[in-house]
Design a protein around this motif. Sequence first.
Motif, PDB file in Angstrom:
ATOM      1  N   LEU A 180      42.522  32.932  40.858  1.00  0.00           N
ATOM      2  CA  LEU A 180      42.779  33.140  42.287  1.00  0.00           C
ATOM      3  C   LEU A 180      43.837  32.153  42.768  1.00  0.00           C
ATOM      4  O   LEU A 180      43.891  31.009  42.305  1.00  0.00           O
ATOM      5  CB  LEU A 180      41.470  32.887  43.052  1.00  0.00           C
ATOM      6  N   VAL A 182      44.845  30.558  46.491  1.00  0.00           N
ATOM      7  CA  VAL A 182      44.325  30.454  47.859  1.00  0.00           C
ATOM      8  C   VAL A 182      45.368  29.780  48.748  1.00  0.00           C
ATOM      9  O   VAL A 182      45.768  28.647  48.491  1.00  0.00           O
ATOM     10  CB  VAL A 182      43.034  29.603  47.894  1.00  0.00           C
ATOM     11  N   SER A 215      44.280  35.017  48.065  1.00  0.00           N
ATOM     12  CA  SER A 215      43.359  34.947  49.193  1.00  0.00           C
ATOM     13  C   SER A 215      43.910  33.993  50.247  1.00  0.00           C
ATOM     14  O   SER A 215      44.668  33.081  49.929  1.00  0.00           O
ATOM     15  CB  SER A 215      41.995  34.444  48.704  1.00  0.00           C
ATOM     16  N   ASP A 217      42.697  31.247  53.061  1.00  0.00           N
ATOM     17  CA  ASP A 217      41.636  30.455  53.679  1.00  0.00           C
ATOM     18  C   ASP A 217      42.077  30.306  55.132  1.00  0.00           C
ATOM     19  O   ASP A 217      42.930  29.497  55.452  1.00  0.00           O
ATOM     20  CB  ASP A 217      41.507  29.104  52.956  1.00  0.00           C
ATOM     21  N   ALA A 251      48.354  38.988  51.575  1.00  0.00           N
ATOM     22  CA  ALA A 251      47.203  38.612  50.742  1.00  0.00           C
ATOM     23  C   ALA A 251      46.353  39.835  50.405  1.00  0.00           C
ATOM     24  O   ALA A 251      46.515  40.913  50.982  1.00  0.00           O
ATOM     25  CB  ALA A 251      46.364  37.567  51.461  1.00  0.00           C
ATOM     26  N   MET A 253      42.856  39.317  50.181  1.00  0.00           N
ATOM     27  CA  MET A 253      41.536  39.035  50.753  1.00  0.00           C
ATOM     28  C   MET A 253      41.608  37.748  51.555  1.00  0.00           C
ATOM     29  O   MET A 253      42.586  37.010  51.445  1.00  0.00           O
ATOM     30  CB  MET A 253      40.492  38.906  49.641  1.00  0.00           C
ATOM     31  N   PHE A 254      40.602  37.494  52.371  1.00  0.00           N
ATOM     32  CA  PHE A 254      40.542  36.199  53.047  1.00  0.00           C
ATOM     33  C   PHE A 254      39.110  35.750  53.225  1.00  0.00           C
ATOM     34  O   PHE A 254      38.184  36.574  53.222  1.00  0.00           O
ATOM     35  CB  PHE A 254      41.287  36.217  54.396  1.00  0.00           C
ATOM     36  N   THR A 255      38.930  34.437  53.334  1.00  0.00           N
ATOM     37  CA  THR A 255      37.676  33.870  53.808  1.00  0.00           C
ATOM     38  C   THR A 255      38.035  33.115  55.079  1.00  0.00           C
ATOM     39  O   THR A 255      39.133  32.584  55.197  1.00  0.00           O
ATOM     40  CB  THR A 255      37.039  32.891  52.805  1.00  0.00           C
ATOM     41  N   ILE A 272      38.541  42.033  52.868  1.00  0.00           N
ATOM     42  CA  ILE A 272      39.180  42.568  51.662  1.00  0.00           C
ATOM     43  C   ILE A 272      40.116  43.692  52.115  1.00  0.00           C
ATOM     44  O   ILE A 272      39.695  44.573  52.876  1.00  0.00           O
ATOM     45  CB  ILE A 272      38.119  43.099  50.660  1.00  0.00           C
TER      46      ILE A 272
END
Length: 464
Positions: A180, A182, A215, A217, A251, A253-255, A272
Motif C-alpha cells: 500500500l 498512503v 490510499s 489518510d 486514490a 481508497m481512504f481512511t 473505496i
Amino acid sequence: MSAFKYIPEPFRIKSVEPLKILTREEREAKIKEAHYNLFNLRSEDVYIDLLTDSGTAAMSSAQWAGVMQGDESYAGAKSYYKLLDACKDIFGYGYIQPVHQGRAGEKVLLPLLLEKGKFAISNMFFDTTRAHVELAGSRAIDCVVEIAKDPSKRAPFKGNMDVERMEQAILEHGADKIGLVVMTITNNAAGGQPVSMQNLREVSQVCKKYGIPMSIDAARYAENAYFIQRDEAGYQNVPIKDIVREMFSYADMFTMSSKKDAIVNMGGLVGIKDPDSPLILQLKANCIVAEGFVTYGGLSGRELETLAIGLYEGVDENYLRYRIGQAEYLAAKLDEAGIVYQAPVGGHGVFVDAAALFPQIPYYEFPAQVLCVELYKEAGIRTCDIGSYMLGNDPDTGKQLKADFEFTRLALPRRVYTQAHLDIVADSLAAIKARSANIKHGYHITWEPPILRHFQAHLEPISD
Ligand SMILES: *Cc1c(COP(=O)(O)O)cnc(C)c1O
C-alpha cells in the motif's frame, strides 16, 4: 473581509464552558503527579487545551439540532443514508463505511492489504497508522520531501511525497512487496503541511505503473484543499469541493478520522472508490466483528447525523479561511518573538521547533516534551510532543529512534478558542524562550508500554 485587520470568526458564541486557572505551584504539583506526561492530566486542570485538534471541536447549532434528528435504528437508519449521500457528493466514492474513529478504519482496512514481509510507503505515517502497519506484520517507510526536515525553510507543500525516493523504495523491495501507498493529507507528522495536487497526481501515476493500491489518510483533507486553492497554480478560482473531488480521484481508497476536518467529536470513515472492489466484502466482515453492523459502524444515529452535517461545514470556504487564519495569527506572533516553527504554518496548529529552542538538550532527553511541560507550568497550556518521545523505539532492536523533528505541537481545536487565548499562548512561549538557556536537562522514561508509548509512559526530570 478586507476591511478587517484579522480574519474574524464567521460565527458567534451560543454556549460557553467555564475554565479554571490554577496557580503555578498547583500546576507544578499536577504535572509531577502526572509523571510529566500531559496525557495523564485531568482536563479540568488545563486552561488552554492544545493537546490535539482531534474530536475537540465545537459543534454548530445545526449539528446540535442534528443530535435530535438522529435515527437510532440498528440497521438502515435515515442518518446513515444522509451520511452516504454527503460522502458520495463530496468524495465521489462507490462504497463508504462509517467507523467509530480513524484508527478503527485503519484496523478494518490495512490488514486486507498488508502482511508479514510486506511494506507500506507514505509521505509520512501518522502514529496510529504506523502502528496498524506494524501490527499487520509489515514495515512502514516514510518518504517525505527533504525540505520538510528544515522547519525554518519556507516552502509551499512541505508535506509532499518525495516521488523519486518512493520509486527507489519500490524497486529496492520489489513492487509485489509493497502492499500500500498512503498519502497523509495534510501531513500531520511533518507539521500539518499540505500536499499539492501535482504530487498526488504523480504518486498516483507511480502506483498505477507498479500496480500498488493508493490510499489517502484523509483526516485534514479540507484544510489541504484550502492550501491547494491558495498556493497551487491554476486552482485559485476552483471551488473547494471541486478540489476535494480531484484529490480523491487519484486514490483507490481512504481512511479518515472525522474528528478533525469533519468537525465532530467522534467518528471515522473508510471509502473505496470502485463499488465492485472485492475488498468491500472483506471490509464489511471486519467491520461487523470489530465495529458493528455496516450501517452504523460503531456510531450512534446522532453521530452519523452530525457527521453528515459537519462534512459540509468543514469544506465551507469562509470557515476554512478563518480556520487557517487562526494558525497564521499565532505564527505571526511567534515570528515577532523569534521562535522557530515548521514554516509556513500548516493547517491545524503551530509546530514549534523545540530542538532550536533547546539546542543543549539531546533527542534522547526529549526537547519537545520539555517544552510541553514548560508550557503547562507557565500558563496551564497543554500541548503534545511530536518528536523522538512520540516516535519511540525501533521495533526490531528496541533502541530509541531519533526523529526527523523535535516538534511541540500547538494543535488548534476548531471553533473553540479566541484570539485572546492565542495571545496567552504566544506570550508564554516568549517567556519560556527568555529563560530557555537555564533549562539544562530533559527527561528520561521510567516506565513505558511496548507500542504507542507516549500516551502512557512515565517520565522523570534528569538532574545534574
Ligand atoms: C487523527 C489521525 C488518525 C487517527 O484517527 P483517530 O480518529 O484519532 O483514531 C490517523 N491519521 C491521521 C493523519 C490523523 O490525524
